[in-house]
Write a protein that holds these residues in place. Sequence first.
Motif: not given
Length: 711
Positions: A118-135, A158-165
Motif C-alpha cells: 500500500t505504501k508503494k501504491i501511495w507513493e505512486r498515487l500521490r504524484r497525480k499529474s505523473h500518473v495516467p488516469k487508467e493506471e 502512523h505510517d499507513t494512515v496516509r494510505v487511507v487518506q
Amino acid sequence: MTPRDAVSGNKRKSADYNKGKTSKKPKFEKRPLPPPVESEDVSDAASFEDFSDDQDDGGALLRKHKFQKNGKPNSDDKTADGKVFERGQNSRESHIKQKQLALERRNHKPLADESHRTKKIWERLRRKSHVPKEERDKLVEELFTIITGRIKEFALKHDTVRVVQTAIKYSTVERRKMIARELQGSYPQLAESKYAKFLIGKLIVGGDKEKDSEIRDLIVPEFYGKVRKLINHPEASWIMDDIYRGIASKEQKAILLREWYGPEFAIFRTEGEGFPTAELSKILGEEPSKRAIIMRYLSDMTNQLIQKKMTGFTMLHDAMLQYFLNTQPGSEEAKAYAEMIKEDEGGDLLKNMAFTNSGAHLVSLLLAYGSAKDRKMILKTYKDTFQLMSTDPNAHIIILTAYDVIDDTVLTSKSIFPELLGKNEENEVNNLVVLSNDPHARLTIRYLFEGASKSLFDLAHTSDLNILGDIWEIRKTTSKKDPEIRRKELVAALSPTILSAIESAPTDLISTSFGCQMVGQALLSAVGDKAAALAAIASTAAGDPALSGDVMEPAEGAWEADAEKPVVHISRTAHGGRMFKTLIAGGHFDKAAGQIKPVGPPLNFANILYPVLKDHVVSWATGPSSFVVLGLLEAEDFSHADELKKILKKDKKLLEKAATEETAEQKAQREAAETNGEAEKPAKKGKKAALKKNKPVGNFGSKLVLEKLKK
C-alpha cells in the motif's frame, strides 16, 4: 612583637619551601610506534577465523585491549568515529546486520506485506499529474482490495494512515460511507492521533453535506460526552471544533455546546425528546437553582482554554457569549469575566474572537458596556488588523460598533481610518476601490454617510442590524455624546480623504454598482469643498454613448491601466444612470414627505454635468440613462433648461422613435421568452396576467422627456 606590629604586621619574606622545585611536569621520551606490518589485502567477506594473532604465521597484528578500572574498554579500542564493534566486525558488516534485524522485526509485524504494498501504491498515487488516469484507476482498485475490511488497522498506524487518506481522496460516495462505517467506534481515538486526525478531516471536509449526512451522523455522535476532554487535547481540539463548526447540524451543535454547562449535560441528553436548546437563558429559566453551578463550570472551562492559549475555537466563543449574555450588566460577575478577556497577554483572544459570529458579537458588547479606558484598550489590540476585519463577514460589525459607542471621535478616526484607507494618496485610492466593492467592507465606509439604510444592510446583513439594535439601546446609558453629533464628527474626519480619492480616480470608483453607490452617498453627505470631486465625476460622462455600440474610448484623465482597453460608457450602465440622477436631484427621495430632500449646501451638479454631455445629450435622452436628461429638465437649480429643450426639439423624431420602439433590453427579454416557450403558454387570469401581457414597449424616460417638451 609590639601591639602595632601585631595589627599591621611586618612585611617579611616567608620561607620558600618550594625552592628548587618546578611546576612543570617531567618530560619523558615518547615511545616509538611499532613498525608497520605488511599484510595481504583482505576482502570484506573474510571471516574472523582466517586471521591469527601470531605475526609470525602471517596474521594481522592485533593490539591488546586495555581496560579501565570499571571494566569498560579504553577509548583506544574505538574507531575513528567513536563506534565500538564486536570482535571481527567492521562498520559495513555491523550496518548490514542491523538492517537484517530491522527487516526481520518489520516482517514479523501484522499486515507487513500489505503495508509495504500500500505504501508503494501511495507513493505512486500521490504524484497525480505523473500518473495516467487508467493506471490511477487500477491502483485505486488494488488499494481498496487490500484495505477493505481492515481499514481500522491501517488507520491506527502512523505510517499507513496516509494510505487511507489517499483512498478517501479517490473514493466514490459509497466507498466513503464504507470507510466511515469501518472506522465507527474509533473516531475519538483517531482525533487524538497526531497523524490520524487528518483522516477525519478528509472525511468531514470532502463531499456534499447532503450526500454525506450519513457520514456526519456516524462521526458526530461519537464525540458526545467527550467535549471537555477533547477540547483540551492538543491534537483533538481542532478536529472537535471543525466538526462543531463545519458539519454538525443545529441539533448536534446544541448537544455539543450543552456539555460546556456541566457534567450532567454530557451524561444525560435529550435526544428523541424534542430539539435540545443550547441557549443558556432558557436552561436557567427552567432550572434557576442550578445557575451558580452551571456558570461556575462554564467559567472554569473557558478560563482553562484561555490560560492554555487555545483561543481560536468557534465553540469556545459560542460558550463565552452565552455566559456574558446571562450575567447582569455592571455586576461583579460581568466585570470579572470582561477582565479575564482583556487580561489575555498579546490580545490573541480578542483577535480570534473578532472573526467568529459569537466572538464579534461579544466584542461589540464589551465595547458598548466598557469604560472609555476599556474601549481604548480594545482599539489598541486591533491595531494593524482593521483592514482585514473590514472585509470579514463577522469582524466588520466591531468597526461599526466602535463608530456608534466611542465618544472620543478623534481616537476613533486616528485608529481606524488610516488603516482602512492608507496613509498616502495612491494607497487611499486603491484601498477605497477595494472597500467600496467588497460586500462587507463597504459598510465600514458608507455606514457613516447613510446610516442603517435598507440599501446598505441587505438580507445577508440582517444579523448586523440585530446587533446594532442592541448596541443602540446599551449606549443610552454608557455613552455621553449625542449619536448624531458623533456621526457628523466622524464624517468630517473621513470626508477629506474620500473627496480626494474621488477627485484622483473617478473612473475606477464608479466602474461598479457598489462604487457608484459609495460615490453618490459621499458627495451628498461629505463635509468640505466638493467642487473638484463633482467635476471629476462629471468628466466620466464625456464621449459619445453611441460610439461603437456600447463601448467608447476612455475619458480624458482615466488611468493608464484603463486606457489599454475600451470601457463601457457610463450612460450604458444602470448604476451610472442612477448615480447621476441622484446627484442632479441633490438628495434622496423622502417617502414620508413625498419629495426629494435636498442636502445643504446644494450640489448644483446639473450645471456641472450639462457642459460635458451637451454635445451628445440626444443619445443620453434616447438611451438607457434617459432619466438623467429628465432630471436635468426637472432640476430647479438648472440654468440651461431652455437651451436643452431647443436641442431636444430639433431631434424630436429620434425621441419619438425611442419612445415607441422596443429597447435592446426589451428585445432580449422577448427573444428569451420565445426561446423558453413562454409565449405559447396559455395566459393566466387576473390583473397580474393582464399587466404581464400588456408590457410597455419603448424607452419610458424618452416618453417623459417628450411630455416635458410639450409643456
